[in-house]
Write an enzyme that holds these catalytic residues in place. Structure first.
Site, short mmCIF file in Angstrom:
data_model
loop_
_atom_site.label_atom_id
_atom_site.label_comp_id
_atom_site.label_asym_id
_atom_site.label_seq_id
_atom_site.Cartn_x
_atom_site.Cartn_y
_atom_site.Cartn_z
N HIS A 1 42.29 34.78 41.74
CA HIS A 1 40.99 35.19 41.22
C HIS A 1 40.08 35.49 42.41
CE1 HIS A 1 39.61 31.12 42.11
NE2 HIS A 1 40.70 30.68 41.50
N ALA A 2 38.79 35.62 42.18
CA ALA A 2 37.86 36.12 43.20
C ALA A 2 37.85 35.32 44.50
CB ALA A 2 36.45 36.19 42.63
#
Length: 77
Positions: A7-8
């Site tokens: 994810h980010a």
């Protein structure tokens, strides 16, 4: 194997590592390829914890770049 989803936050950490090298680095998952210098491309792989990804690098410092990206992928947390 990935210790967590890409994810980010882990994608950002990976991009910072890849940016230190001149070589082009790709992360490959389920036949999708992502430039390791693009957070959105890395996140777009949808690689989840426990998945195996392939790292491919091409250029003058490819061996070092690939090793650093592999290390970053194994340490994402």
């Amino acid at each position: 194997m990935l210790p967590e989803d890409l994810h980010a936050r882990p994608a950002g950490a990976l991009v910072r590592v890849a940016a230190r090298f001149r070589s082009t680095v790709e992360v490959i998952f389920n036949e999708k390829r992502a430039n390791a210098r693009s957070v959105l491309a890395i996140m777009g792989l949808n690689a989840t914890a426990g998945s195996t990804v392939l790292v491919r690098a091409d250029g003058d410092d490819a061996d070092e770049a690939a090793a650093a990206v592999v290390l970053a992928l194994s340490a994402v947390a």
